[in-house]
Design an enzyme around this catalytic site. Structure first.
Site, mmCIF file in Angstrom:
data_model
loop_
_atom_site.group_PDB
_atom_site.id
_atom_site.type_symbol
_atom_site.label_atom_id
_atom_site.label_comp_id
_atom_site.label_asym_id
_atom_site.label_seq_id
_atom_site.Cartn_x
_atom_site.Cartn_y
_atom_site.Cartn_z
ATOM 1 N N TRP A 1 109.638 29.333 54.979
ATOM 2 C CA TRP A 1 109.946 28.323 53.957
ATOM 3 C C TRP A 1 108.911 27.195 53.999
ATOM 4 C CZ3 TRP A 1 111.085 23.078 54.196
ATOM 5 C CH2 TRP A 1 111.635 22.511 53.045
ATOM 6 N N HIS A 2 108.397 26.893 55.210
ATOM 7 C CA HIS A 2 107.470 25.771 55.345
ATOM 8 C C HIS A 2 106.103 26.044 54.737
ATOM 9 C CE1 HIS A 2 110.521 24.457 58.183
ATOM 10 N NE2 HIS A 2 110.021 23.249 58.041
ATOM 11 N N GLY A 3 105.794 27.307 54.495
ATOM 12 C CA GLY A 3 104.507 27.616 53.889
ATOM 13 C C GLY A 3 104.241 29.106 53.951
#
Lengths: 509, 453
Positions: free
Chosen positions: A355-357
């Site tokens: 989700w963070h990248g």
């Protein structure tokens, strides 16, 4: 009299410079290189205009909601240009789907509808954020070359899609009843304080506040300004300064620096990411309070955690609780046996990392946390230790905090370095080329950076009761003091923002 | 019912805005040497007067005689300005050697001497690759025996052990006897060794070499051991030498290890190489914090003997960043200190050409945003004047990379570091290509004016 008037006009001409119409228009238009953030000057001007209209409409709820929604869309346009239509797509589709869910009696139908919502929201997220990432994975499997597609990543898409999903899933689970007004729902999804960088505000927490009479209490006023000031200091002073003057350069080329410089680079990054992220959240919480809305706290001094499980209850709380409630529990949580529980935990953190990248380094980071959470669960079962309950021995408590902090730092190495090679290089420098004799020169050469880092960590580890007392004392100050405090803070921010860059120092080691 | 403070929010916001607006008319305090940055919240929307920057003139037209190329400089290329006189110690030795690259019987060699800007083979890595692709050759060239950050150089695998290192920035202990153009020398402890390995990941033509040499001076006889690709060691008996000597091993070399088994104060080593025997070699001598002053220590004998064992067709001086300061306008003292050294280089290496590469864009952050340090432009003008006075060549890197604002742009593209001074490996590739373009253009002009018989 004429002479007096001409003197006055001369004074104005000398002291008030020409305002350029083009420059004003440029400031008000979308600029990819300068997305709108709370700590920018243009936001202050816009907010001043906004708050006057907002206050004037405070008894006209629908008009006020409409005005805020329009302002929020404009805010999003300033961040992502014409991609604000995505907000409208997510808003309309989930609003319609939620209403359909509530009218559908059959379980299969409801399931189909909530799946549709997931497909739309996660489909948008997948397309805009992960197309190239998955393309390269396919390339590895099939051998067919994949060329990156030129896809713009709309700011905040990870936040507002998750926020909107919380609504459809809660309606599906029967936890909330769907809204009857599209305006209310548009207001919730687009509310600008949390729109681009969180916190991920749950529908169940926010929707009941929408049509409440608009009241800003004395405590909300003082706390709002306190949160804004604290957030601004964390983000625009500590994080920005240590980042540009020390941390970024170590991470750019770890092999150029001794182990001790790398280690402090990692400590610096741990503080930088915390101050940057939590500072922005604090500002969002503060602005929402000034508008009469309460958000839950998003970061709760995470490095005070004595275990990794506790860390995830203090770090980015709105995301970790979202992942727990909508992913971990949906996977079966702890209801399907111990092995499945550990697997679910791992999958949750694996996807949480992603989700963070769209990059493997985030996956590695998430997986490391997933494994650590799993191991800690086993540890708790074996020892009977409860999360958040301090150890009886102060020394054990202190060692647990240190261990947790260093584990989080170790994982940050993989989070921050895009390439695995750079992470390994950094670890190798720390492990095999430490050069402790460089430390004193390092502190002397970068004394401003280290003074700010020390201050940042000191403020982070201040006991909660002292922090509360300071906030309570601040809240009681007269409004003029708020203005004075903010002016002083803005002045400091400007000094830091335009300060000379600390030149590189090469220590001989 | 609770009192509503919504209107207080309005007043606080307006109060804040007006107070900040007022700050633009309040003079910024000065404390000692430090002046506070002005706070002006309407700075971004004020109509700017027409640009009146008083840049130091850096245009290519010089009032002095310049050895001009035949055609005017093409767009996208910043041409080298060659101020050489009859001694022809500008670019000509290099162009001549390149034109005879296939019949020369040795590689064409370029040395780039500089500071941290080129450390890690930055700029030179791409320059080398492009030259080798165009004119032939392979291998990373000369590598000082040890390095503070060997992992930072991606063009060669470099490991070593048991050396005492001395370099040109040492406040003491850097002896003029051994000072040489690498800026380093090394004395072996027991079982001192250095190993070079070819690299495949970073750029091409670096995985193997044909020839590896160890450069040293010996005052008594000793034994040196070389091992190629992990094969049986070759033993060399070294006799006392005058000046610099070299030992070489040849073959298809992927890995080479040089070792001095006995800790020996009678031998001083400088570098090991990973060379080709034809084509082009580019040696990188980056020395952190160097300004070029340490070159003055090199004796005439050392220059001549280095030239004898490893002749360069071009030596590039890439210094200046460490003497640049914000408002310094007068660099005459720096120039006066450097000039005699360049003259001595010219005398002792009469067949070598010399090029001064200017400093790059170096920006500072001000309350109005980023700007090139004004002193940088003065320094570039002084460097050009130095080249002119010494009758050697000059290349304006600052202009080639885009001038004002270029390093900020590069930092945005992840090509430069956030000190807005140093470029990284990615940025170095771009600058290396720019220097290659300039050399290639000059070489083509040379070919036109010196047609082959």
């Amino acid at each position: 009299m004429d002479e007096f008037l001409s003197n006055i006009s001369l004074w104005f001409a000398n002291h008030f410079p020409d305002i350029s119409r083009d420059a004003v228009l440029h400031q008000l238009s979308y600029d990819a290189a300068a997305p709108m953030i709370f700590s920018s000057g243009v936001f202050l001007w816009l907010f001043a205009a906004f708050i006057m209209v907002y206050a004037a409409l405070h008894r006209h709820t629908s008009a006020r909601l409409m005005f805020v929604a329009l302002f929020s869309y404009y805010f999003y346009y300033k961040s992502s240009g014409f991609y604000f239509f995505l907000l409208a797509v997510v808003t309309c589709s989930d609003f319609i789907i939620a209403r359909a869910i509530s009218r559908t009696a059959s379980n299969a139908g409801r399931k189909w509808l909530v799946t549709l919502s997931l497909l739309i929201d996660l489909g948008l997220l997948a397309y805009f954020k992960y197309t190239n990432f998955f393309g390269h994975i396919l390339e590895n499997f099939t051998g067919n070359p994949f060329h990156d597609l030129d896809i713009f990543l709309p700011v905040g898409i990870s936040f507002f899609t998750f926020q909107s999903l919380s609504y459809t899933i809660d309606v599906y689970r029967g936890k909330i009843t769907p809204l009857s007004s599209l305006l209310d729902y548009a207001f919730y999804v687009s509310f600008f304080p949390q729109l681009v960088a969180g916190p991920i505000v749950r529908a169940a927490d926010f929707i009941p506040q929408i049509r409440q009479p608009l009241v800003v209490t004395r405590e909300m006023l003082g706390s709002g300004i306190w949160f804004i000031a604290v957030g601004l200091f964390k983000k625009a002073v500590i994080s920005d300064y240590i980042s540009i003057n020390f941390v970024e350069r170590v991470f750019a080329d770890p092999s150029l620096y001794s182990g001790v410089e790398n280690l402090f680079g990692v400590y610096g990054y741990a503080l930088q990411i915390y101050c940057d992220f939590s500072g922005y959240s604090d500002m969002a919480i503060g602005i929402a309070l000034l508008l009469g809305f309460r958000f839950n706290i998003n970061f709760n001094s995470p490095y005070k955690s004595a275990s990794i499980t506790e860390f995830w209850r203090r770090w980015h709380i709105s995301l970790s609780s979202w992942l727990r409630d909508y992913l971990y529990i949906s996977l079966g949580g702890n209801r399907k046996g111990k092995v499945r529980q550990h697997l679910n935990l791992f999958i949750t953190m694996f996807l949480g990392g992603l989700w963070h990248g769209a990059s493997w380094n985030f996956v590695i980071w998430g997986s490391m946390h997933g494994i650590a959470l799993s191991l800690h669960k086993i540890w708790m079962r074996l020892t009977g230790q409860k999360v958040g309950t301090p150890h009886k021995s102060r020394l054990t408590q202190l060692l647990s905090i240190l261990l947790t902090f260093h584990f989080a730092c170790f994982c940050w190495i993989f989070f921050r370095n895009r390439e695995l090679d750079s992470s390994l290089q950094m670890i190798s420098q720390i492990a095999t080329n430490f050069q402790p004799q460089v430390a004193l020169q390092l502190f002397a050469g970068y004394w401003k950076v280290f003074a700010l880092m020390a201050l940042g960590y000191l403020l982070h580890f201040v006991p909660d009761r002292i922090e509360s007392s300071c906030r309570n004392a601040f809240v009681k100050l007269p409004a003029a003091c708020y203005v004075l405090a903010l002016v002083m803070l803005v002045w400091i921010v400007v000094q830091v923002k335009s300060s000379e860059i600390q030149p590189f120092i090469y220590f001989q080691f | 019912m609770k009192r509503n403070y919504l209107h207080t929010v309005v007043w606080v916001t307006i109060g804040l805005l007006l107070s900040l607006l007022l700050m633009r008319w309040i003079p910024s305090p000065v404390i000692g040497d430090w002046q506070a940055r002005p706070l002006d919240i309407i700075a971004d929307v004020i109509a700017q007067p027409a640009d009146s920057t008083n840049d130091v003139s850096l245009d290519s037209s010089s009032p002095h005689q310049i050895k001009q190329s035949q055609d005017s400089c093409p767009p996208g290329v910043t041409c080298i300005m060659d101020f050489a006189n009859d001694s022809a110690q500008g670019m000509e030795p290099l162009y001549r050697a390149l034109s005879q690259v296939n019949s020369l019987g040795r590689p064409v060699r370029i040395a780039v001497l500089g500071d941290s800007y080129i450390e890690g083979d930055i700029v030179t890595a791409k320059l080398r690759e492009l030259l080798q692709k165009r004119f032939g050759g392979h291998g990373a060239g000369l590598v000082p025996i040890t390095s503070d950050s060997p992992g930072f150089r991606h063009t060669i695998g470099h490991t070593f052990g048991n050396w005492e290192s001395h370099h040109g920035n040492d406040h003491s202990g850097y002896s003029a006897t051994w000072a040489n153009i690498t800026g380093h020398y090394f004395t072996p402890k027991q079982k001192a060794w250095v190993e070079l390995r070819g690299e495949k990941k970073f750029l091409t033509l670096l995985d193997t070499c044909r020839n590896s040499s160890l450069y040293f001076s010996a005052t008594a006889s000793t034994t040196v051991v070389a091992s190629v690709n992990g094969d049986d060691p070759q033993y060399f008996s070294v006799q006392p030498t005058t000046g610099v000597s070299a030992l070489s091993v040849t073959g298809r070399i992927g890995r080479v290890r040089w070792e001095i088994p006995a800790g020996d104060s009678h031998i001083t080593c400088y570098a090991a190489s990973f060379d080709c025997d034809r084509g082009v070699l580019v040696d990188n001598y980056g020395l952190r914090s160097a300004s070029g002053y340490h070159l003055a220590l090199i004796s005439d004998d050392m220059m001549r003997s280095f030239d004898a064992v490893r002749h360069y067709d071009l030596i590039v001086f890439a210094y200046g960043m460490n003497v640049a300061s914000r408002n310094r306008k007068d660099y005459s003292a720096y120039i006066a200190k450097i000039r005699p050294t360049i003259e001595r280089f010219k005398q002792n290496m009469p067949q070598t050409g010399f090029l001064i590469m200017s400093v790059a864009d170096h920006e500072e952050r001000t309350s109005d945003g980023f700007r090139t340090l004004p002193g940088i432009l003065n320094l570039i003008a002084a460097q050009r004047q130095l080249a002119q006075d010494c009758n050697i060549a000059f290349w304006n890197l600052y202009e080639a990379m885009g001038g004002q604002g270029s390093v900020v742009e590069m930092a945005k593209n992840h090509e430069a570091n956030l000190d807005y001074t140093h470029v990284n490996h990615k940025g170095g590739m771009r600058l290396g290509k720019l220097l290659f373009d300039a050399i290639e253009w000059g070489e083509r002009q040379y070919e036109k004016s010196h047609p082959k018989q």
